[in-house]
Design an enzyme around this catalytic site. Structure first.
Site, PDB file in Angstrom:
ATOM      1  N   LYS A 132       5.150  -8.907   0.591  1.00 36.50           N
ATOM      2  CA  LYS A 132       5.155  -9.292   2.006  1.00 36.50           C
ATOM      3  C   LYS A 132       5.564 -10.755   2.155  1.00 36.50           C
ATOM      4  O   LYS A 132       6.385 -11.102   3.006  1.00 36.50           O
ATOM      5  CB  LYS A 132       3.759  -9.091   2.630  1.00 36.50           C
ATOM      6  CG  LYS A 132       3.410  -7.639   2.950  1.00 36.50           C
ATOM      7  CD  LYS A 132       2.076  -7.549   3.686  1.00 36.50           C
ATOM      8  CE  LYS A 132       1.659  -6.114   3.926  1.00 36.50           C
ATOM      9  NZ  LYS A 132       0.348  -5.964   4.568  1.00 36.50           N
TER      10      LYS A 132
ATOM     11  N   HIS B 192      10.009  24.323 -10.730  1.00 32.43           N
ATOM     12  CA  HIS B 192      11.407  24.697 -10.906  1.00 32.43           C
ATOM     13  C   HIS B 192      12.318  23.474 -10.912  1.00 32.43           C
ATOM     14  O   HIS B 192      13.535  23.605 -10.898  1.00 32.43           O
ATOM     15  CB  HIS B 192      11.810  25.686  -9.808  1.00 32.43           C
ATOM     16  CG  HIS B 192      11.006  26.955  -9.893  1.00 32.43           C
ATOM     17  ND1 HIS B 192      11.510  28.120 -10.421  1.00 32.43           N
ATOM     18  CD2 HIS B 192       9.715  27.210  -9.554  1.00 32.43           C
ATOM     19  CE1 HIS B 192      10.563  29.051 -10.387  1.00 32.43           C
ATOM     20  NE2 HIS B 192       9.465  28.526  -9.873  1.00 32.43           N
TER      21      HIS B 192
ATOM     22  N   GLU C 182      -2.729   1.423  -5.712  1.00 37.22           N
ATOM     23  CA  GLU C 182      -3.092   0.073  -5.279  1.00 37.22           C
ATOM     24  C   GLU C 182      -4.428  -0.373  -5.847  1.00 37.22           C
ATOM     25  O   GLU C 182      -4.683  -1.556  -6.001  1.00 37.22           O
ATOM     26  CB  GLU C 182      -3.176   0.019  -3.741  1.00 37.22           C
ATOM     27  CG  GLU C 182      -1.921  -0.511  -3.104  1.00 37.22           C
ATOM     28  CD  GLU C 182      -2.053  -0.737  -1.611  1.00 37.22           C
ATOM     29  OE1 GLU C 182      -1.006  -0.759  -0.973  1.00 37.22           O
ATOM     30  OE2 GLU C 182      -3.163  -0.863  -1.079  1.00 37.22           O
TER      31      GLU C 182
HETATM   32  O1  PA5 Z   1      -3.838  -0.960   1.478  1.00 41.86           O
HETATM   33  C1  PA5 Z   1      -3.279  -1.930   1.932  1.00 41.86           C
HETATM   34  O2  PA5 Z   1      -3.872  -2.997   2.095  1.00 41.86           O
HETATM   35  C2  PA5 Z   1      -1.840  -1.891   2.379  1.00 41.86           C
HETATM   36  O3  PA5 Z   1      -1.166  -0.744   2.041  1.00 41.86           O
HETATM   37  C3  PA5 Z   1      -1.826  -2.022   3.880  1.00 41.86           C
HETATM   38  O4  PA5 Z   1      -2.515  -0.939   4.439  1.00 41.86           O
HETATM   39  C4  PA5 Z   1      -0.422  -2.064   4.432  1.00 41.86           C
HETATM   40  O5  PA5 Z   1       0.287  -3.089   3.818  1.00 41.86           O
HETATM   41  C5  PA5 Z   1      -0.462  -2.315   5.931  1.00 41.86           C
HETATM   42  O6  PA5 Z   1      -1.162  -3.485   6.205  1.00 41.86           O
HETATM   43  P1  PA5 Z   1      -1.700  -3.794   7.648  1.00 41.86           P
HETATM   44  O7  PA5 Z   1      -2.664  -2.753   8.048  1.00 41.86           O
HETATM   45  O8  PA5 Z   1      -2.322  -5.148   7.523  1.00 41.86           O
HETATM   46  O9  PA5 Z   1      -0.509  -3.812   8.572  1.00 41.86           O
END
Ligand code: PA5
Length: 441
Positions: free
Chosen positions: A418, A305, A284
């Site tokens: 999302k 393996h 990310e």
């Molecule tokens: O790193 C990020 O921003 C995402 O992976 C969020 O953690 C994930 O989408 C969950 O979002 P939230 O904590 O707003 O529910």
């Protein structure tokens, strides 16, 4: 605490890979330290081990004790950065089989991290008629997967304990002022913990997001923070001896040389979920503007393996980082007078001796196959070593993102999925997008 060995990557790197990046590393470290540069508003994690809210930390410890007393099960609802860190630390420090172990702390079930009906039903049946509490975690407070799961488990709690009793068992970790979960928690009077504004989901494991479930599992969160604080102090020292600078420079140079994939390999089965956390952190943070190493993970020796052939001879896309922990105990390989399996040459030797030779052999084979290898050696798995390693990877990730000249602290790609899902589900406010998407399906 951490030893970085780049010997088996050196031959793949230009001689000046480190010195040529020194000015950019200095600038990257400065941007992290001063919370400036792209995404600077989301660098609160840099000083978190020192500057975290001590009052909230004590409340987390108190809430964990209350949950341990009241419940045999903690249901943790969250996805992505609101889940992976806690699971990673619990599996690494307590065991991937934590829930199966005889223990005096509650089972911890992670849910709301997908949309599988089967998985949800299984979690409900595993809880059975046991007493349970819920920690719902969402920074935005609007994530569909976790919101649906919370609605279900909140309903179950209210049915079992009544509204008042349920309130005593629900802990909401969310933004301090925004989002549907914040509104709900305020309205219902749940105990609340804060995901700080300046810390994004994937950097939040050392906030209440990770710490509450981790503490419920009986892990010493103070020692975890101490390990991270040690890393914070050591890695803040500028210079080309800094292991975070060296690793970030090597990763960047390997990426520039055409490597596309970084494989994180561990020899401990308990490391598997830590690698999942690491994948989110790097994927990310770096996967933007057509750049970034694709983060993959491997569990050795098992995966040798299954994936070993590709790593040795498939497309030459990969570089590899191996995390090696010192063993906690010793197990000697027994002698067998009959020696039909021919293994008596190892009799009396510790299993860790075999593991060490396997690790060295794998590394050299991969180097011969064109896969540069970075080795990170750690003391035995403990709260402090894990806290240190968490911070190390976070800090390297921040430096690496700045070397790549992207914003390492946003995640526009996650937001894109999302909002498509909201639109396709018919969420009010997304009507125009819904029509546009449906026309394409
Ligand atoms: O790193 C990020 O921003 C995402 O992976 C969020 O953690 C994930 O989408 C969950 O979002 P939230 O904590 O707003 O529910």
């Amino acid at each position: 605490m951490l030893t970085l060995n780049l010997t088996n990557a050196d031959s793949f790197l230009p001689q000046d890979y480190l010195t040529s990046r020194k000015p950019r590393l200095e600038q990257a470290a400065e941007m992290l330290a001063t919370h400036s540069g792209p995404g600077g508003d989301f660098t609160g994690w840099v000083t978190l081990p020192r500057d975290h809210d001590k009052e909230e930390f004590a409340r987390i410890q108190a809430a964990a004790r209350k949950i341990q007393k009241q419940s045999q099960v903690l249901v943790v609802i969250g996805i992505g950065g609101s889940y992976l860190g806690a699971r990673a630390v619990i599996e690494l420090l307590r065991s991937p089989h934590y829930n199966l172990k005889k223990k005096d702390t509650p089972d911890v079930f992670f849910t709301g991290n997908g949309l599988s009906t089967d998985a949800l039903l299984e979690t409900i049946s595993l809880i059975g008629d046991r007493d349970f509490s819920v920690n719902v975690i969402s920074k935005s407070g609007t994530t569909t997967e976790s919101a649906i799961a919370f609605r279900i488990f909140k309903g179950m709690l209210e049915e079992k304990y009544g509204k008042e009793g349920a309130r005593e068992r629900i802990y909401a970790t969310t933004d301090k002022s925004r989002g549907a979960l914040k509104g709900l928690a305020d309205a219902e009077g749940y105990e609340e913990f804060v995901v700080p504004d300046a810390i994004g989901g994937r950097y939040s494991v050392l906030t209440a997001v990770g710490l509450l479930p981790i503490a419920v599992a009986g892990i010493d969160i103070q020692a975890l923070m101490d390990g991270a604080a040690q890393a914070m102090t050591e890695l803040a020292v500028p210079g080309l001896d800094n292991p975070a600078w060296r690793y970030a420079a090597a990763r960047h140079a390997l990426h520039e040389s055409g490597k596309k994939v970084e494989m994180l390999a561990g020899y401990e089965p308990s490391f598997r979920f830590f690698a999942e956390w690491w994948k989110q952190l790097y994927g990310e943070s770096e996967g933007k503007e057509g750049k970034g190493l694709f983060p993959a993970s491997l569990e050795y020796t098992a995966d040798l393996h299954s994936m070993g052939q590709y790593i040795q001879e498939g497309q030459r896309l990969m570089c590899e980082t191996v995390v090696d922990f010192a063993p906690k105990g010793e197990f000697l390989i027994p002698n067998d007078p009959e020696n039909i399996d021919g293994l008596n040459f190892l009799a009396g030797k510790p299993l860790s001796f075999v593991a060490e030779k396997a690790m060295r052999g794998v590394m050299l084979a991969h180097v011969d196959g064109g896969v540069p290898n970075v080795l990170i050696q750690m003391p035995a798995i403990s709260e402090t070593s894990v806290g240190f390693l968490i911070y190390f990877f976070e800090y390297v990730c921040g430096l690496s993102g700045h070397l790549l000249e992207i914003n390492p602290f946003n995640q526009p790609g996650v937001e894109a999925y999302k909002s498509n899902m909201f639109a396709l589900l018919g969420k009010p406010g997304y009507e125009a997008r819904q029509a546009e998407l449906e026309a394409r399906l």
